[in-house]
Motif scaffolding. Sequence first.
Motif, PDB file in Angstrom:
ATOM      1  N   PHE A  29      10.407  -9.058   3.419  1.00  0.00           N
ATOM      2  CA  PHE A  29       9.752 -10.020   4.311  1.00  0.00           C
ATOM      3  C   PHE A  29       8.256  -9.742   4.421  1.00  0.00           C
ATOM      4  O   PHE A  29       7.441 -10.671   4.504  1.00  0.00           O
ATOM      5  N   ARG A  30       7.897  -8.483   4.427  1.00  0.00           N
ATOM      6  CA  ARG A  30       6.467  -8.122   4.500  1.00  0.00           C
ATOM      7  C   ARG A  30       5.716  -8.706   3.303  1.00  0.00           C
ATOM      8  O   ARG A  30       4.649  -9.304   3.443  1.00  0.00           O
ATOM      9  N   ARG A  31       6.267  -8.524   2.119  1.00  0.00           N
ATOM     10  CA  ARG A  31       5.616  -9.030   0.906  1.00  0.00           C
ATOM     11  C   ARG A  31       5.627 -10.563   0.875  1.00  0.00           C
ATOM     12  O   ARG A  31       4.667 -11.191   0.432  1.00  0.00           O
ATOM     13  N   LEU A  32       6.727 -11.158   1.335  1.00  0.00           N
ATOM     14  CA  LEU A  32       6.783 -12.617   1.376  1.00  0.00           C
ATOM     15  C   LEU A  32       5.708 -13.173   2.298  1.00  0.00           C
ATOM     16  O   LEU A  32       4.943 -14.078   1.920  1.00  0.00           O
ATOM     17  N   LEU A  33       5.624 -12.646   3.507  1.00  0.00           N
ATOM     18  CA  LEU A  33       4.731 -13.211   4.516  1.00  0.00           C
ATOM     19  C   LEU A  33       3.265 -12.879   4.282  1.00  0.00           C
ATOM     20  O   LEU A  33       2.393 -13.720   4.529  1.00  0.00           O
ATOM     21  N   ILE A  34       2.984 -11.666   3.828  1.00  0.00           N
ATOM     22  CA  ILE A  34       1.590 -11.242   3.668  1.00  0.00           C
ATOM     23  C   ILE A  34       1.028 -11.639   2.309  1.00  0.00           C
ATOM     24  O   ILE A  34      -0.096 -12.150   2.211  1.00  0.00           O
ATOM     25  N   ASP A  35       1.807 -11.423   1.256  1.00  0.00           N
ATOM     26  CA  ASP A  35       1.292 -11.666  -0.096  1.00  0.00           C
ATOM     27  C   ASP A  35       1.465 -13.099  -0.575  1.00  0.00           C
ATOM     28  O   ASP A  35       0.709 -13.557  -1.437  1.00  0.00           O
ATOM     29  N   ALA A  36       2.460 -13.813  -0.058  1.00  0.00           N
ATOM     30  CA  ALA A  36       2.761 -15.153  -0.573  1.00  0.00           C
ATOM     31  C   ALA A  36       2.479 -16.254   0.450  1.00  0.00           C
ATOM     32  O   ALA A  36       1.717 -17.182   0.186  1.00  0.00           O
TER      33      ALA A  36
END
Length: 230
Positions: free
Chosen positions: A85-92
Amino acid sequence: MTVPASTPFHLGLTPERIIDAAQQLTRESNLFGWSIRDLARRLQVTPSVIYHHVGGKDLLAKRVAERVIASIHAPDGALEWQEWFRRLLIDAVYPAAVSHPGVAKWLLMHGVPFPSAAGIFEVGIGKLERAGIEPGALIAYSAIMNNATLTISMGDERLLHEEDGPRDHAAMMAEFQRAYTDHPRMAALSDEFIAGFAEGGETAARLREQYYRYVVEVTLTGVASGAGPA
């Protein structure tokens, strides 16, 4: 600009080209900041041509939001749920949404009725289910996504007022300073936090991202407190 009725400006114009222009206008201003007339001027056609090829503003806004969602790709499915979720929300999600102001607000109002989001939804829900999140994966997923989207939307709303100029910024800060003269903690909040947002530009953009990252972390930590055995 006046377009003669006999001039076939719409020749070669396609729904995709119209949505391209609508997406560009959204990048330049805000999804809710341009009109059909603005879009028609950009394409050098009459508004009736826009309605004929695509429809009204509501449908165009939906198509722009759909494009933004389609540009978001799920992170590596092997990641642990919080990191996923961190990568989804921050990076994408964040870069896609902030580059199209107003889309986050549209999603809060209408949800995400797009097939391109189904895969992300399925993976996210699955990860929360396997983590044993209570009171339930659907509620947790909604809280995670809504908190992130709402935070971006708040930033978009601030952007609409950044052009108020230095005079309004100075007046705002002077008002805070007068109000918090005898309250040092509130004065510190004004000087170190509110001032940066009110300043606008790169300073405000940096603070918006910093605040967004914090909201993501706090939300994920809160959801994790309801997790069962891994």
